[in-house]
Design an enzyme around this catalytic site. Sequence first.
Site, PDB file in Angstrom:
ATOM      1  N   ASP A 490       3.237   0.499   3.671  1.00  0.00           N
ATOM      2  CA  ASP A 490       2.322   0.797   2.569  1.00  0.00           C
ATOM      3  C   ASP A 490       0.888   0.812   3.109  1.00  0.00           C
ATOM      4  OD1 ASP A 490       1.413   1.188  -0.010  1.00  0.00           O
ATOM      5  OD2 ASP A 490       1.704  -0.891  -0.640  1.00  0.00           O
ATOM      6  N   GLU A 493      -2.787   5.069   4.611  1.00  0.00           N
ATOM      7  CA  GLU A 493      -3.533   6.337   4.602  1.00  0.00           C
ATOM      8  C   GLU A 493      -4.516   6.471   5.781  1.00  0.00           C
ATOM      9  OE1 GLU A 493      -1.406   5.619   1.262  1.00  0.00           O
ATOM     10  OE2 GLU A 493      -3.070   4.356   1.857  1.00  0.00           O
ATOM     11  N   ARG A 572       4.282   5.335   2.255  1.00  0.00           N
ATOM     12  CA  ARG A 572       3.457   5.900   1.193  1.00  0.00           C
ATOM     13  C   ARG A 572       2.738   7.159   1.672  1.00  0.00           C
ATOM     14  NH1 ARG A 572      -0.768   2.192  -2.049  1.00  0.00           N
ATOM     15  NH2 ARG A 572      -2.103   2.561  -0.233  1.00  0.00           N
ATOM     16  N   ASP A 588       1.776   4.308  -6.798  1.00  0.00           N
ATOM     17  CA  ASP A 588       1.554   3.293  -7.833  1.00  0.00           C
ATOM     18  C   ASP A 588       1.382   3.930  -9.204  1.00  0.00           C
ATOM     19  OD1 ASP A 588       1.704   1.422  -5.835  1.00  0.00           O
ATOM     20  OD2 ASP A 588      -0.457   1.234  -5.584  1.00  0.00           O
ATOM     21  N   HIS A 646      10.476  -0.881  -9.387  1.00  0.00           N
ATOM     22  CA  HIS A 646       9.407  -1.691  -8.800  1.00  0.00           C
ATOM     23  C   HIS A 646       8.291  -1.839  -9.814  1.00  0.00           C
ATOM     24  CE1 HIS A 646       6.553  -3.362  -6.051  1.00  0.00           C
ATOM     25  NE2 HIS A 646       5.823  -2.252  -5.933  1.00  0.00           N
TER      26      HIS A 646
END
Length: 906
Positions: A490, A493, A572, A588, A646
């Site tokens: 996660d 980026e 992600r 998210d 989740h």
Amino acid sequence: MFWLHNVPSDQPHKPPTPSSTNRTDAQGSKEQILSVTVPNPQACAVIAESWRFDCYPESRAVVTREMCEARGCCFIPVSSSSTSSSSSSPSGRHGIPWCFYPEGFGSYSLVSVNDTALGEEGRLVRDTKTYYPGDIMTLHLEIRHETNTRLRVRITDPSNSRFEVPITVPNATTKADSPTYSVELSKEPFGLIVKRLSTGTVLLNTTVAPLFYADQFLQFSSSLPSRFIYGLGEHRSTFLHNIQWTTLTMWARDVPPVEMTNLYGAHPFYLAMEEGGDAHGFFLLNSNAMDVALQPAPALTWRTIGGILDFYVFLGPDPSSVVSQYLEVIGSPAMPVYWALGYHLCRWGYDSSNATWDVVKSMRNYGIPQDVQWNDIDYMQRFMDFTYDPSRFSTLPELVKDLHFHGQRYVMILDPGISSTEPAGSYSPYDEGLKRGVFINDSDGNTLIGKVWPGLTAYPDFSSDVTHEWWYDNLKRFHEKVPFDGLWIDMNEPSNFLDGSTNGCPSSSLEDPPYTPGILGGLLRSKTLCATAQQKISVHYNVHSLYGLMEAKASASALQRIAGKRPFVISRSSFPSQGMYSGHWLGDNRSQWKDLYASIAGIMTFNLLGIPLVGADICGFGEEPQEEMCVRWTQLGAFYPFTRNHNGIDMKPQDPTAFSPLARTAMRQALLLRYSLFPILYTLFHHAHVQGHTVARPLMFEFPGDVKTYGIDRQFLWGKGLLVTPVVDPGVDYVVGYFPAGLWYDYYTGDSVPSKGEVLRLQAPLDKINLHLREGVIIPTQRPNITLWVSSGQPLHLVSALSEDGSASGDLFWDDGESIDTYETNQYAYIVFDVTQNVMTSQVLRSHLEATYITVESASFYGVKAEPDRVLVNSQDAAFTYRANQVLTVSDLGLNLSQNFTISWM
């Protein structure tokens, strides 16, 4: 085929070249600059609004006439009531541009062209400077006819090397002998026109606007053959993109999914439909920050701030073939380990390993399927990678041992940020990382420090092999304490709670380029690292959007070395070729009905981007879901290729055991349904791995001749024949779905649903998700259990949905579910099923030990028009049932899957 000419016959207008003048600088050298001529207003007015290409794309404010004409461009304000656009800002930024290129704006000329072994090469020359600094006045053009359905074009600087994306692509050695495309070149101004030979459809026409190739601004435009364009991830949008002046920005960013924002990944690939049902694809192999501007001409413009122009055109001609051809370039997705396709459960806020364990036990007690339990960052000690909290998660090793005893698996989260503030000698990942030089440096060569969950952090440079080894060493040491089975990577980026670093970022054209795409925050360093940060292969400016891909590659390699089995990684951030190393979840999201609906477009888009192992957080990550919504989302989520529930910290539990008996039962039924369909899902992933097919598939892919399917994103298919029509709205007990022309069957009952291409209203009580089988398919199903380890050993049931002529076909791929490269090493079984003229045959094309343990228990045939007198199984009479809705069922077969068999009726 190849043509060279001065002016393409289908070009909207002929751009003449502005004049230039010479200026002598302080060193006495001469530099050509643009001698601006204000365009003729009448000439500007004849350019149709939909064909106006933005001459002032970088402006976030009002563009004035003076600003526009200083660039030699047309200026025509457009009223918001214009009939050509429903959206136009004062600057034209979000609508019809007020400032646009006139006929005759300066571009490159093709001054020479020669044949090569693979195609053609040429030299492009620009006579005048543009309004962006660092123009590259001479370019090298290379056209490669790589295959009959794949064209590659590279435009590079012949004098200086520039950054190129470091992913492996095919290296063609011979020219295509029978290409399905033609290539035409316009010399003055330079332009490239690609056509489909069979129809004459123009797939690419770059003569519609000028070419820019400056050091930090590369731009080209092209017409599109239709308004039907897909892909261009990662963005939250409908599956079919809106071309009414929409700009999509690519620059990996940590932000909850919202519309018109650059999200976690960057995928500069689109698939476009043409009139008549043909499809083609386009891929720009570039990792720099970029905008893709869509306009209703239809046309689009690529603007990137670095690298080179290196692009592919894929000729299809059908949508599935386009995706397969794209994956031949970037790499096909890995075959997932079998348990990856089970139900995953996670939350941020279990608070302890015992609390996590209690949820697992509750799931077992209620008989609800679950293959994998996850933990978010709260398992760590002060959020530090490769640690677990000794007070709250002291029983984590025992939990994992219990999961393994019950045939379940454990996945943990890892963020790339490594705590940099622990006392020397107390946190080996950081100490070793410093010694081995694995961290990203700032522009001065010092370790760049940002801030994430552990506090001040350093960031591993996954572009370095040394970092991969350091990552493996730390994972191996932690695995010896907690034998986890997969990784959730996660914040990659990479995310930063600061803009750039603790020391800020230096003043530089890399930090503040002449053109900044429309990224959230307006700065390249917004909530990430400095663009000037130094990595092994280049500055962060060039490789930022590659970070998740490089971390996924390191993680998959490490897991494979540790366990000797197929790795499981969910990332992600993503980039083309990511599917070779990881799956993806859609980020998210929130517990809202619109998020439930948006997830369908998300999973279909990532399937055509080559990452089929994809899903959204079931029931939503942020906020608390209504019970009805969570039931509907679980039903839909049961058909995500990757299925995980989740939710976020401080939210009420939303696992199936947390709801009423009615809701809990409906969720359990949905998950058992998924587990019963594991054989077909596993086979679809095999075809994705070997042939580059999609798993969750848009209806358009199977019905490209039906334009009504082009915008559908409230339904989808598994493979070619299982239609999923979920409820995505609150308070209803029905759902409306489109059924393409043909014969469909209710999956549960076998009732026939003939359609001429109609929208049908279907009953959908809270405990049901509508499924239909397309005529002509055979799917293998299995008696479900609460783990796939148990389910995958259960007997099979074959369901045949017969066409009007009584035919159907299907297949099954089977192996041990976890060994590496079973297809490549022939360690698998493959069986094809066929029904023709009242006879089903099962033909074992390849046998394997794993298949010998599986039996075929029963078979149902939907659409048997008359009740049989006899049913024969391997020429022996067998008992059967026949219902009035034309469903024939044969039970108690006891057939060995690894042996050929026949079932016939008369």
